[in-house]
Design a protein around this motif. Sequence first.
Motif, PDB file in Angstrom:
ATOM      1  N   ASN A 188       4.853   9.476  11.177  1.00 27.78           N
ATOM      2  CA  ASN A 188       4.333  10.400  10.164  1.00 27.78           C
ATOM      3  C   ASN A 188       4.595   9.916   8.730  1.00 27.78           C
ATOM      4  OD1 ASN A 188       2.742  12.580   9.801  1.00 27.78           O
ATOM      5  ND2 ASN A 188       4.346  14.104  10.009  1.00 27.78           N
ATOM      6  N   ILE A 189       4.562   8.613   8.554  1.00 29.76           N
ATOM      7  CA  ILE A 189       4.658   8.040   7.205  1.00 29.76           C
ATOM      8  C   ILE A 189       3.370   7.249   6.979  1.00 29.76           C
ATOM      9  CG2 ILE A 189       5.918   6.486   5.657  1.00 29.76           C
ATOM     10  CD1 ILE A 189       8.405   6.921   7.389  1.00 29.76           C
ATOM     11  N   THR A 190       2.646   7.594   5.915  1.00 28.21           N
ATOM     12  CA  THR A 190       1.386   6.889   5.644  1.00 28.21           C
ATOM     13  C   THR A 190       1.618   5.778   4.612  1.00 28.21           C
ATOM     14  OG1 THR A 190       0.767   8.386   3.849  1.00 28.21           O
ATOM     15  CG2 THR A 190       0.034   8.968   6.085  1.00 28.21           C
ATOM     16  N   VAL A 191       0.765   4.764   4.683  1.00 26.29           N
ATOM     17  CA  VAL A 191       0.856   3.643   3.731  1.00 26.29           C
ATOM     18  C   VAL A 191      -0.558   3.293   3.269  1.00 26.29           C
ATOM     19  CG1 VAL A 191       1.734   1.308   3.339  1.00 26.29           C
ATOM     20  CG2 VAL A 191       2.736   2.704   5.157  1.00 26.29           C
ATOM     21  N   ASN A 192      -0.795   3.386   1.984  1.00 30.49           N
ATOM     22  CA  ASN A 192      -2.107   3.028   1.442  1.00 30.49           C
ATOM     23  C   ASN A 192      -1.932   2.149   0.200  1.00 30.49           C
ATOM     24  OD1 ASN A 192      -4.120   4.667   3.096  1.00 30.49           O
ATOM     25  ND2 ASN A 192      -2.624   6.231   2.506  1.00 30.49           N
ATOM     26  N   THR A 193      -2.978   1.398  -0.121  1.00 33.65           N
ATOM     27  CA  THR A 193      -2.945   0.588  -1.341  1.00 33.65           C
ATOM     28  C   THR A 193      -3.993   1.123  -2.318  1.00 33.65           C
ATOM     29  OG1 THR A 193      -4.341  -0.980  -0.180  1.00 33.65           O
ATOM     30  CG2 THR A 193      -2.067  -1.623  -0.490  1.00 33.65           C
ATOM     31  N   VAL A 194      -3.778   0.811  -3.587  1.00 36.09           N
ATOM     32  CA  VAL A 194      -4.685   1.296  -4.636  1.00 36.09           C
ATOM     33  C   VAL A 194      -5.060   0.165  -5.580  1.00 36.09           C
ATOM     34  CG1 VAL A 194      -4.849   2.771  -6.685  1.00 36.09           C
ATOM     35  CG2 VAL A 194      -3.741   3.644  -4.645  1.00 36.09           C
ATOM     36  N   HIS A 195      -6.329   0.131  -5.919  1.00 39.09           N
ATOM     37  CA  HIS A 195      -6.774  -0.662  -7.072  1.00 39.09           C
ATOM     38  C   HIS A 195      -7.079   0.348  -8.176  1.00 39.09           C
ATOM     39  CE1 HIS A 195      -9.135  -2.778  -9.894  1.00 39.09           C
ATOM     40  NE2 HIS A 195     -10.284  -2.314  -9.470  1.00 39.09           N
TER      41      HIS A 195
END
Length: 287
Positions: A188-195
């Motif tokens: 239940n830990i999310t990981v996303n990247t951002v530009h």
Amino acid sequence: MESKIILITGATNGIGKAAAKELAKQGHTVIVHGRNKDKTLRVLEEIKAETGNANIDILLGDLFLLSDVKKMADDVKKKYQKLDVLINNAGGTMGKVREATDEGFEKTIVLNLLSPFLLTQSLLPLLSNAPSARIINVSSEMHKFGGKPFFHDFQLEKNYDSVRAYGLSKLYLIWISRHLSAELKPKNITVNTVHPGVSNTNFGLDADRGFFTNLVGKLLMRFSLTAEQGAASLIYLASSDDVEHVTGLYYGPKKKPAEPSDRYYSIENENRVWGYCSQIVAPYMDT
Ligand SMILES: NC(=O)c1ccc[n+]([C@@H]2O[C@H](COP(=O)([O-])OP(=O)(O)OC[C@H]3O[C@@H](n4cnc5c(N)ncnc54)[C@H](OP(=O)(O)O)[C@@H]3O)[C@@H](O)[C@H]2O)c1
């Protein structure tokens, strides 16, 4: 909205500071990371005064140094029982001449890749203590312009170029985020990247990348987003209920998922970068 504990690296300027202010306005506890004590304290007071939120804290450390990152993680663990959101925002591009830190790492690669990797790994126990947690890694569209990966020369000792170092560090950051996202799904830990989009901040201003690149950088800034606009996707991913279970994605500006370059991607390459980072940070991890 439930109040979260949110750590933002590089929150003393630009996109990180804009995100810190907005998340403080929403009522969250915000830990403002900076490398300079006086500047970080000034930002702390500014955020408190502008938002009326007293739950603002600071965390100090130089992300060029993995020993400092370890200390930062130890400081957070001493003070907090859980962490809901970690935003690895601090980053930068260096000059045309390769520079290594006292620990022997090329500055762009350590700042944009190895430090966020180590901080994240070290804080996983705290993130796991939150009912659901989010990790947001700030990458860049420049990951498309770093060229071919140099797996035999991760530190670019023989192949340094500032655009290559920046582009590859942000490409590898996307790959390790994908890797971690898959690993953490059951937790239940999310990981996303951002530009964030080209945003008018201090980005690149203190790096001498040569006359032409410096000029293009300055011109681009004039037609770019504001720091607040650049922070939009970070704030969204950190706080919106809409993305509570969204993981493994790359977001562009304006809260919209985007497509990262898959030109050099393969699971083998992702594993190579993951293995390299794991090996480098191992001496700085608690056993
Ligand atoms: N601006 C853009 O157009 C753009 C586009 C794509 C991606 N990005 C990414 O967005 C993120 C934020 O950049 P920004 O545009 O907001 O740049 P910025 O205005 O230069 O802010 C960078 C932040 O990182 C901190 N930082 C830099 N080196 C550090 C170190 N060695 N140790 C600790 N902190 C350090 C800075 O601290 P100080 O205040 O002490 O300098 C500052 O708080 C970066 O990851 C960048 O790569 C930016």
